[in-house]
Structures are given as structure tokens and as C-alpha cells.
Design a protein around this motif. Structure first.
Motif, PDB file in Angstrom:
ATOM      1  N   HIS A 155      14.983  -6.085  -0.088  1.00 46.36           N
ATOM      2  CA  HIS A 155      14.051  -7.095  -0.880  1.00 46.36           C
ATOM      3  C   HIS A 155      13.066  -6.963  -0.057  1.00 46.36           C
ATOM      4  CE1 HIS A 155      12.859 -11.050  -2.923  1.00 46.36           C
ATOM      5  NE2 HIS A 155      12.088 -10.033  -3.195  1.00 46.36           N
ATOM      6  N   LEU A 156      11.787  -6.535  -0.263  1.00 49.03           N
ATOM      7  CA  LEU A 156      10.636  -6.513   0.528  1.00 49.03           C
ATOM      8  C   LEU A 156       9.568  -7.381  -0.119  1.00 49.03           C
ATOM      9  CD1 LEU A 156       9.803  -2.518   1.125  1.00 49.03           C
ATOM     10  CD2 LEU A 156      11.117  -4.312   2.617  1.00 49.03           C
ATOM     11  N   ILE A 157       9.278  -8.443   0.840  1.00 46.11           N
ATOM     12  CA  ILE A 157       8.393  -9.709   0.404  1.00 46.11           C
ATOM     13  C   ILE A 157       7.093  -9.534   0.920  1.00 46.11           C
ATOM     14  CG2 ILE A 157       8.414 -12.339   0.055  1.00 46.11           C
ATOM     15  CD1 ILE A 157      11.492 -12.076   0.402  1.00 46.11           C
ATOM     16  N   GLY A 158       5.993  -9.327   0.367  1.00 44.84           N
ATOM     17  CA  GLY A 158       4.611  -9.322   1.030  1.00 44.84           C
ATOM     18  C   GLY A 158       3.940 -10.592   0.982  1.00 44.84           C
ATOM     19  N   GLN A 210      -2.670 -12.498  -7.589  1.00 40.78           N
ATOM     20  CA  GLN A 210      -1.104 -12.112  -7.973  1.00 40.78           C
ATOM     21  C   GLN A 210      -1.177 -10.432  -8.158  1.00 40.78           C
ATOM     22  OE1 GLN A 210       1.619 -13.728  -6.755  1.00 40.78           O
ATOM     23  NE2 GLN A 210       2.920 -11.885  -7.220  1.00 40.78           N
ATOM     24  N   ALA A 211      -1.963 -10.186  -9.234  1.00 44.53           N
ATOM     25  CA  ALA A 211      -1.781  -8.689  -9.769  1.00 44.53           C
ATOM     26  C   ALA A 211      -2.044  -7.713  -8.680  1.00 44.53           C
ATOM     27  CB  ALA A 211      -2.671  -8.419 -10.945  1.00 44.53           C
ATOM     28  N   ALA A 212      -3.227  -8.083  -7.981  1.00 42.58           N
ATOM     29  CA  ALA A 212      -3.749  -7.020  -6.687  1.00 42.58           C
ATOM     30  C   ALA A 212      -2.617  -7.083  -5.850  1.00 42.58           C
ATOM     31  CB  ALA A 212      -5.196  -7.473  -6.285  1.00 42.58           C
ATOM     32  N   ALA A 213      -2.058  -8.217  -5.567  1.00 48.52           N
ATOM     33  CA  ALA A 213      -1.002  -7.935  -4.238  1.00 48.52           C
ATOM     34  C   ALA A 213       0.221  -7.196  -4.707  1.00 48.52           C
ATOM     35  CB  ALA A 213      -0.647  -9.302  -3.959  1.00 48.52           C
ATOM     36  N   LEU A 261      -0.813  -3.562  -4.564  1.00 42.19           N
ATOM     37  CA  LEU A 261      -0.921  -2.890  -3.069  1.00 42.19           C
ATOM     38  C   LEU A 261       0.600  -2.878  -2.592  1.00 42.19           C
ATOM     39  CD1 LEU A 261      -2.713  -2.217  -0.927  1.00 42.19           C
ATOM     40  CD2 LEU A 261      -2.523  -4.453  -0.002  1.00 42.19           C
ATOM     41  N   MET A 262       1.315  -3.869  -2.936  1.00 43.39           N
ATOM     42  CA  MET A 262       2.954  -3.588  -2.560  1.00 43.39           C
ATOM     43  C   MET A 262       3.378  -2.377  -3.079  1.00 43.39           C
ATOM     44  SD  MET A 262       4.121  -6.031  -0.443  1.00 43.39           S
ATOM     45  CE  MET A 262       5.805  -6.151  -0.946  1.00 43.39           C
ATOM     46  N   GLU A 263       3.226  -1.948  -4.315  1.00 47.47           N
ATOM     47  CA  GLU A 263       3.554  -0.979  -4.936  1.00 47.47           C
ATOM     48  C   GLU A 263       3.189   0.502  -4.418  1.00 47.47           C
ATOM     49  OE1 GLU A 263       6.240   1.667  -6.848  1.00 47.47           O
ATOM     50  OE2 GLU A 263       6.376  -0.458  -6.969  1.00 47.47           O
ATOM     51  N   LYS A 264       1.922   0.449  -4.144  1.00 41.89           N
ATOM     52  CA  LYS A 264       1.120   1.717  -3.716  1.00 41.89           C
ATOM     53  C   LYS A 264       1.835   1.804  -2.126  1.00 41.89           C
ATOM     54  CE  LYS A 264      -2.960   1.746  -6.393  1.00 41.89           C
ATOM     55  NZ  LYS A 264      -4.591   1.453  -6.180  1.00 41.89           N
ATOM     56  N   ALA A 265       2.020   0.535  -1.314  1.00 43.66           N
ATOM     57  CA  ALA A 265       2.866   0.791   0.183  1.00 43.66           C
ATOM     58  C   ALA A 265       3.927   1.307  -0.198  1.00 43.66           C
ATOM     59  CB  ALA A 265       2.562  -0.573   0.867  1.00 43.66           C
ATOM     60  N   HIS A 266       4.729   0.790  -1.331  1.00 42.62           N
ATOM     61  CA  HIS A 266       6.365   1.419  -1.391  1.00 42.62           C
ATOM     62  C   HIS A 266       6.305   3.117  -1.624  1.00 42.62           C
ATOM     63  CE1 HIS A 266      10.390   1.242  -2.243  1.00 42.62           C
ATOM     64  NE2 HIS A 266      10.255   1.489  -3.383  1.00 42.62           N
ATOM     65  N   GLN A 267       5.124   3.493  -2.141  1.00 43.98           N
ATOM     66  CA  GLN A 267       4.990   4.993  -2.495  1.00 43.98           C
ATOM     67  C   GLN A 267       4.584   5.701  -1.173  1.00 43.98           C
ATOM     68  OE1 GLN A 267       6.109   6.228  -5.332  1.00 43.98           O
ATOM     69  NE2 GLN A 267       6.583   4.112  -5.886  1.00 43.98           N
ATOM     70  N   PHE A 268       3.967   4.925  -0.235  1.00 41.04           N
ATOM     71  CA  PHE A 268       3.515   5.730   0.947  1.00 41.04           C
ATOM     72  C   PHE A 268       4.446   5.475   2.329  1.00 41.04           C
ATOM     73  CE2 PHE A 268       0.420   5.364   4.716  1.00 41.04           C
ATOM     74  CZ  PHE A 268       0.149   6.662   4.605  1.00 41.04           C
ATOM     75  N   CYS A 269       5.212   4.367   2.329  1.00 41.91           N
ATOM     76  CA  CYS A 269       5.850   4.040   3.399  1.00 41.91           C
ATOM     77  C   CYS A 269       7.131   4.913   3.673  1.00 41.91           C
ATOM     78  CB  CYS A 269       6.677   2.562   3.315  1.00 41.91           C
ATOM     79  SG  CYS A 269       7.749   2.145   4.429  1.00 41.91           S
ATOM     80  N   PRO A 270       7.227   5.487   4.932  1.00 42.78           N
ATOM     81  CA  PRO A 270       8.149   6.316   5.316  1.00 42.78           C
ATOM     82  C   PRO A 270       9.757   5.954   4.997  1.00 42.78           C
ATOM     83  CG  PRO A 270       6.655   6.413   6.906  1.00 42.78           C
ATOM     84  CD  PRO A 270       6.239   5.346   5.917  1.00 42.78           C
ATOM     85  N   ASP A 299      18.962   0.129  -3.906  1.00 38.18           N
ATOM     86  CA  ASP A 299      18.115  -0.578  -4.727  1.00 38.18           C
ATOM     87  C   ASP A 299      16.953  -1.521  -3.552  1.00 38.18           C
ATOM     88  OD1 ASP A 299      19.291  -0.001  -7.026  1.00 38.18           O
ATOM     89  OD2 ASP A 299      20.588  -1.766  -6.701  1.00 38.18           O
ATOM     90  N   VAL A 300      15.680  -1.406  -3.941  1.00 35.53           N
ATOM     91  CA  VAL A 300      14.613  -1.973  -3.345  1.00 35.53           C
ATOM     92  C   VAL A 300      13.897  -2.594  -4.252  1.00 35.53           C
ATOM     93  CG1 VAL A 300      12.468  -1.662  -1.750  1.00 35.53           C
ATOM     94  CG2 VAL A 300      14.563  -0.069  -1.704  1.00 35.53           C
ATOM     95  N   LYS A 301      13.829  -3.900  -4.253  1.00 34.91           N
ATOM     96  CA  LYS A 301      12.875  -5.011  -4.895  1.00 34.91           C
ATOM     97  C   LYS A 301      11.882  -5.221  -4.012  1.00 34.91           C
ATOM     98  CE  LYS A 301      13.192  -9.673  -6.874  1.00 34.91           C
ATOM     99  NZ  LYS A 301      13.941 -10.687  -7.261  1.00 34.91           N
ATOM    100  N   LEU A 302      10.618  -5.261  -4.940  1.00 37.10           N
ATOM    101  CA  LEU A 302       9.437  -5.842  -4.138  1.00 37.10           C
ATOM    102  C   LEU A 302       8.526  -6.934  -4.801  1.00 37.10           C
ATOM    103  CD1 LEU A 302       7.571  -2.429  -4.643  1.00 37.10           C
ATOM    104  CD2 LEU A 302       8.413  -3.233  -2.650  1.00 37.10           C
ATOM    105  N   SER A 303       8.265  -7.917  -3.905  1.00 36.89           N
ATOM    106  CA  SER A 303       7.766  -9.307  -4.326  1.00 36.89           C
ATOM    107  C   SER A 303       6.326  -9.535  -3.697  1.00 36.89           C
ATOM    108  CB  SER A 303       8.783 -10.247  -4.055  1.00 36.89           C
ATOM    109  OG  SER A 303       9.967 -10.272  -4.712  1.00 36.89           O
ATOM    110  N   ALA A 304       5.406 -10.249  -4.220  1.00 36.37           N
ATOM    111  CA  ALA A 304       4.357 -10.443  -3.272  1.00 36.37           C
ATOM    112  C   ALA A 304       4.081 -11.962  -3.720  1.00 36.37           C
ATOM    113  CB  ALA A 304       3.061  -9.786  -4.159  1.00 36.37           C
ATOM    114  N   LYS A 305       3.572 -12.562  -2.617  1.00 29.88           N
ATOM    115  CA  LYS A 305       3.354 -14.023  -2.584  1.00 29.88           C
ATOM    116  C   LYS A 305       2.081 -14.000  -2.007  1.00 29.88           C
ATOM    117  CE  LYS A 305       7.999 -15.559  -1.821  1.00 29.88           C
ATOM    118  NZ  LYS A 305       8.582 -16.611  -2.361  1.00 29.88           N
ATOM    119  N   VAL A 306       1.046 -14.824  -2.777  1.00 30.55           N
ATOM    120  CA  VAL A 306      -0.297 -15.013  -2.402  1.00 30.55           C
ATOM    121  C   VAL A 306      -0.688 -16.356  -2.277  1.00 30.55           C
ATOM    122  CG1 VAL A 306      -0.864 -12.914  -3.839  1.00 30.55           C
ATOM    123  CG2 VAL A 306      -0.963 -15.265  -4.926  1.00 30.55           C
TER     124      VAL A 306
END
Length: 146
Positions: free
Chosen positions: A104-107, A114-117, A120-129, A139-146
Motif C-alpha cells: 500500500h503506497l500512501i502519498g 485530491q484528484a490531481a494527487a 500523479l500517484m497513478e502516473k508515478a506507479h506507471q513510471f517507478c521501477p 497487489d499494490v494499492k495507491l492512496s493520496a492524502k492532501v
């Protein structure tokens, strides 16, 4: 036969585990990591030392934050220095009677909508090695806290 890597390798990190794995020792070739490993208390261990999931979570958090900053930079998006990524790595039994991990990755992205965060988390998930290496495997869950 080992399949050739499809990347241009810029550097290689190396670590060696000795002893019993989860009840042993890990050391990197640079000596920057030099830790005893033990089962966590939740698994009946002493809880002293570190464990593979803790080491993985540290690496994933650092890599993902770097990926997030790289994606933001390409898109001319300002990321506050107070921004952070927390990687929670879970360990447990899988349906086949073995073991598996999830993440679980929490930004923490102050100043973002919130929507922009989340975008950005989803784009980073596509880019991150690390995300690329685990995609389709855990399973990887993404969450963003602003």
C-alpha cells in the motif's frame, strides 16, 4: 539459461544474506546495509533486527518518491519538499498454502487537489521501477492524502 537483461544497466547493487534468511544477517557490498534479520513479533520472532519486508518497503518508498518527483518535473508540477511516500508491505499466507506480500503506497502531497494527487500517484506507479517489477505479481494499492 539466464535471459539477458533488456535494460542498459547503470549500476548494480549487491547484498548477501547469511544464516537462516529471516533469522540471519544481510550485508550490502558497500557495507551501508549491515543488519541482523529476525522474524517480527507478529510471526513469533524477537522483533529485533530487520526483515525482508521492512527492507523492501524502504526501497519501494524511496524509489516511488523519486518516480513521483520525476513525473511531476516532466509535467512542470511543483511538489512540496514536505511531500512523502509511505510504503506499507504486508506479508501473509496465500491461497495456495504458501506466502506472499502486498503493498500500500500512501502519498502525502500537501497543496494538491485530491484528484490531481491521485492522478500523479497513478502516473508515478506507471513510471517507478519497483512498480514495474511487481506489476501483475503482487497487489499494490495507491492512496493520496492532501
Amino acid at each position: 539459461m539466464i535471459k539477458p537483461m533488456s535494460i542498459e544497466v547503470l549500476f548494480t547493487s549487491e547484498s548477501t544474506a547469511t544464516g537462516g534468511g529471516r533469522e540471519g544477517h544481510v550485508k550490502s557490498s558497500t557495507g551501508r546495509i549491515d543488519q541482523n534479520t529476525n522474524h517480527p513479533k507478529e510471526m513469533g520472532g524477537s522483533g529485533e533486527g530487520t526483515n525482508p519486508e521492512e527492507l523492501f518497503s524502504a526501497g519501494y518508498a524511496a524509489c516511488f518518491l523519486g518516480a513521483l518527483r520525476a513525473v511531476a518535473g516532466k509535467e512542470k508540477i511543483q511538489v512540496d519538499d514536505a511531500s512523502a511516500i509511505t510504503a506499507q508491505v504486508g506479508f501473509g499466507k496465500d491461497p495456495d498454502g504458501g506466502f506472499a506480500i502486498n503493498a500500500h503506497l500512501i502519498g502525502y502531497l500537501p497543496g494538491f487537489e485530491q484528484a490531481a494527487a491521485e492522478e500523479l500517484m497513478e502516473k508515478a506507479h506507471q513510471f517507478c521501477p519497483y512498480s514495474k517489477a511487481t506489476r501483475g505479481n503482487i497487489d499494490v494499492k495507491l492512496s493520496a492524502k492532501v
